[in-house]
Design an enzyme around this catalytic site. Structure first.
Site, short mmCIF file in Angstrom:
data_model
loop_
_atom_site.label_atom_id
_atom_site.label_comp_id
_atom_site.label_asym_id
_atom_site.label_seq_id
_atom_site.Cartn_x
_atom_site.Cartn_y
_atom_site.Cartn_z
N THR A 62 0.83 -1.21 0.00
CA THR A 62 0.00 0.00 0.00
C THR A 62 0.87 1.27 0.00
O THR A 62 0.72 2.14 -0.86
CB THR A 62 -0.92 -0.01 1.25
OG1 THR A 62 -1.64 -1.23 1.24
CG2 THR A 62 -1.87 1.16 1.25
N GLY A 67 -11.45 -2.33 4.31
CA GLY A 67 -9.98 -2.25 4.33
C GLY A 67 -9.44 -1.32 5.39
O GLY A 67 -8.25 -1.05 5.43
N LYS A 85 2.38 4.69 18.87
CA LYS A 85 2.51 6.04 18.32
C LYS A 85 2.68 7.06 19.45
O LYS A 85 3.46 8.01 19.33
CB LYS A 85 1.29 6.38 17.47
CG LYS A 85 1.25 5.54 16.19
CD LYS A 85 -0.09 5.62 15.52
CE LYS A 85 -0.13 4.83 14.23
NZ LYS A 85 -1.49 4.69 13.71
N LYS A 94 7.90 -9.74 -1.26
CA LYS A 94 7.90 -11.13 -0.79
C LYS A 94 7.74 -12.07 -1.98
O LYS A 94 8.34 -13.12 -2.05
CB LYS A 94 6.73 -11.30 0.20
CG LYS A 94 7.04 -12.25 1.35
CD LYS A 94 5.80 -12.53 2.13
CE LYS A 94 5.65 -11.58 3.29
NZ LYS A 94 4.47 -11.82 4.10
N VAL A 104 3.72 7.97 12.49
CA VAL A 104 2.65 8.45 13.36
C VAL A 104 1.70 9.34 12.56
O VAL A 104 2.13 10.30 11.92
CB VAL A 104 3.19 9.26 14.57
CG1 VAL A 104 2.04 9.74 15.45
CG2 VAL A 104 4.17 8.43 15.38
N1 NAP Z 1 -1.07 1.29 5.01
C1 NAP Z 1 -1.06 2.46 5.62
O1 NAP Z 1 -1.94 3.31 5.43
C2 NAP Z 1 0.08 2.81 6.55
C3 NAP Z 1 0.07 4.06 7.20
C4 NAP Z 1 1.16 4.41 8.02
C5 NAP Z 1 2.19 3.52 8.19
N2 NAP Z 1 2.15 2.28 7.58
C6 NAP Z 1 3.28 1.38 7.79
O2 NAP Z 1 3.95 1.17 6.55
C7 NAP Z 1 4.46 -0.15 6.48
C8 NAP Z 1 3.93 -0.86 5.23
O3 NAP Z 1 2.52 -0.93 5.30
P1 NAP Z 1 1.65 -1.36 4.02
O4 NAP Z 1 0.25 -1.11 4.39
O5 NAP Z 1 2.20 -0.73 2.79
O6 NAP Z 1 1.93 -2.93 4.00
P2 NAP Z 1 1.57 -3.97 2.84
O7 NAP Z 1 0.57 -3.40 1.92
O8 NAP Z 1 1.30 -5.27 3.50
O9 NAP Z 1 2.95 -4.09 2.01
C9 NAP Z 1 4.10 -4.72 2.51
C10 NAP Z 1 5.10 -4.86 1.37
O10 NAP Z 1 6.30 -5.41 1.89
C11 NAP Z 1 6.60 -6.65 1.24
N3 NAP Z 1 7.08 -7.53 2.30
C12 NAP Z 1 6.52 -7.78 3.49
N4 NAP Z 1 7.27 -8.63 4.21
C13 NAP Z 1 8.34 -8.93 3.44
C14 NAP Z 1 9.46 -9.75 3.61
N5 NAP Z 1 9.63 -10.45 4.72
N6 NAP Z 1 10.36 -9.82 2.60
C15 NAP Z 1 10.19 -9.12 1.47
N7 NAP Z 1 9.14 -8.30 1.25
C16 NAP Z 1 8.23 -8.22 2.22
C17 NAP Z 1 5.31 -7.14 0.62
O11 NAP Z 1 5.60 -7.93 -0.51
P3 NAP Z 1 4.43 -8.51 -1.49
O12 NAP Z 1 3.93 -7.30 -2.24
O13 NAP Z 1 5.11 -9.48 -2.36
O14 NAP Z 1 3.41 -9.10 -0.57
C18 NAP Z 1 4.63 -5.82 0.26
O15 NAP Z 1 5.10 -5.36 -0.98
C19 NAP Z 1 4.06 -0.81 7.81
O16 NAP Z 1 5.10 -0.66 8.73
C20 NAP Z 1 2.86 0.00 8.26
O17 NAP Z 1 2.67 -0.02 9.65
C21 NAP Z 1 1.14 1.93 6.77
#
Ligand code: NAP
Length: 433
Positions: free
Chosen positions: A15, A189, A207, A47, A134
């Protein structure tokens, strides 16, 4: 303008990672105007390379091997947006050892290991920025560490978890149950399949640990935060809140009085006119109180692909500006103070208490006597028959300020009183006195 590009590596293309790629693609002109260099994503760690992704990402080189990023000398900055704690910590440490600047959106990582990683970045003369960790799109970390750096901050109060704010908004507005709204939040979501970190307050606590460490220049760990989530909040509680003129929110409070700190996250009643009571749905907001500035408030999207990515890429801009001036790695400061935390005797609060009592002569007097014995007085009080219960009635009250320790003793005594069937619920009240 310097012709050289800056090559960056993405750890994660989910995301937030996709949002980062989008901002870099669509805002390239204004970004390179600010920093004099074009930003190029050299490679992204995922991943599963075979996973179907948006077609416009097809030019991006993907890898399943982190070494392709960490050990690539042409990559000067690493953007960690993969999530997780231990595996990610090792990658961030390795990136710093390779003298790469690091930007992360990971509050779990920063709440657990932030101080060690920041110290390490400082030793390596690298930047480690974490604005997106945060309140997503709200630039609250830079506001505290730069915009308000001249002030002495005394209190931070925030809605820093969008999932629970969405749920409480829907439960309050439509008289719906926790389970029903959780299901909807998952379908939309806003909530994860495993909602524990959000609904049990852990995400907000992480946070608040990050914000309070920065605001008070004192180390605050997640274990130092008192946490209560929203699982036990009922439609009945919310209906009484409304009747008494309050709105319930999952509020993080970090407060410092005479050198002593209190950090907590819990469902809290706010008077309807309170600015945070009017932050609805998945939005976040943070109120910051400083001795000199007074009260300032910051409002915006707490999550989401593009809002979060904006914070991440702004951190990258800050890294690059520091590179131009050759001042990377100097933003970290060791905490000025050791943390001393308030005891429950020292924390004062108003409370909302809902009791089920036996509907007979003398009950009201027995309850009010017990409050008087504990030196706790009321600001508001309602007594109503309890629906479908001929024997029981409901007393709902809001106390004046008292210490948390006294309120806890009072709650135990109420549960033992023969006139009381049970304490049905209790919550803190903020912003009332
Ligand atoms: N989503 C939000 O709105 C938001 C807001 C603030 C902060 N955050 C933080 O930002 C970070 C990412 O969030 P997200 O929502 O973008 O997560 P996400 O959609 O689950 O994406 C995670 C990405 O990392 C890859 N990945 C995960 N584990 C891995 C591993 N062990 N080895 C290699 N690649 C790996 C995944 O690969 P695949 O694509 O192949 O699955 C995916 O591309 C988190 O720390 C979250 O707390 C998110």
């Amino acid at each position: 303008m310097e012709e050289r590009e800056i090559q960056v590596g993405l750890l994660g293309l989910g995301t937030v990672g996709t949002g980062v790629a989008s901002i870099i693609k669509h805002h390239q002109e204004t970004l390179s105007h600010q920093i004099g260099r074009k930003i190029v994503i050299k490679r992204a760690l995922v991943k599963d390379k075979k996973k179907v992704r948006e077609s416009w990402l097809s030019n991006l080189e993907l890898t399943e091997n982190a070494n392709d990023i960490i050990e690539d000398p042409s990559i000067e900055a690493v953007i960690e947006v993969m999530g997780g704690i231990e595996e990610t910590r090792l990658l961030v440490e390795r990136a710093l050892k390779e003298k790469k600047h690091v930007i992360t959106a990971n509050k779990d990582l920063m709440a657990e290991h932030g101080s060690t990683l920041l110290q390490m970045a400082n030793e390596q003369k690298c930047d480690l920025f974490y604005e997106a960790s945060v309140a997503g799109g709200i630039p609250i970390i830079r506001t505290i560490s730069e915009g308000l750096s001249a002030d002495k901050l005394t209190k931070i109060m925030g809605i820093v978890n969008g999932t629970t704010n969405y749920m409480l908004t829907k439960m309050s507005a439509n008289n719906r149950t926790f389970d029903d709204v959780l299901l909807e939040a998952q379908e939309l979501g806003y909530a994860e399949a495993d909602p524990t970190a959000d609904v049990d307050g852990i995400d907000a606590a992480r946070k608040m640990a990050i914000l309070s460490s920065l605001a008070f220049s004192s180390p605050v760990q997640i274990e130092d935060v008192s946490v209560k989530g929203i699982r036990q909040v009922s439609d009945v509680d919310l209906a009484f809140c409304q009747q008494l003129g309050y709105t319930m929110k999952l509020i993080g409070v970090a407060q410092k009085d005479e050198g002593q700190i209190e950090v907590r996250v819990e469902p809290t009643l706010l008077p309807n006119a309170h600015p945070l009571a009017n932050v609805h749905n998945e939005f976040n907001a943070v109120l910051v109180h400083g001795e000199a500035v007074g009260e300032t408030m910051f409002y915006g999207p707490g999550a989401g692909s593009l809002p979060t990515a904006t914070a991440v890429v702004s951190d990258l801009v800050a890294v690059m500006k520091n590179m131009q001036r050759r001042v990377n790695g100097y933003s970290y400061q060791t905490p000025l103070f050791q943390s001393t935390f308030k005891t429950e005797d020292e924390i004062q609060s108003q409370y909302f208490i809902r009791l089920h009592v036996y509907d007979r002569a003398g009950t009201f007097a027995a309850v009010t006597n017990l409050f008087a014995q504990h030196d706790v007085s009321f600001e508001k009080l309602l007594q109503l028959p309890l629906e479908n219960q001929t024997e029981l009635a409901e007393i709902v009250l809001v106390t004046h300020s008292s210490s948390v320790a006294i309120i806890k003793k009072l709650l135990i005594a109420l549960n033992q009183l023969s006139a009381v069937d049970k304490v049905a619920s209790y919550y803190r009240v903020e912003g009332g006195e």
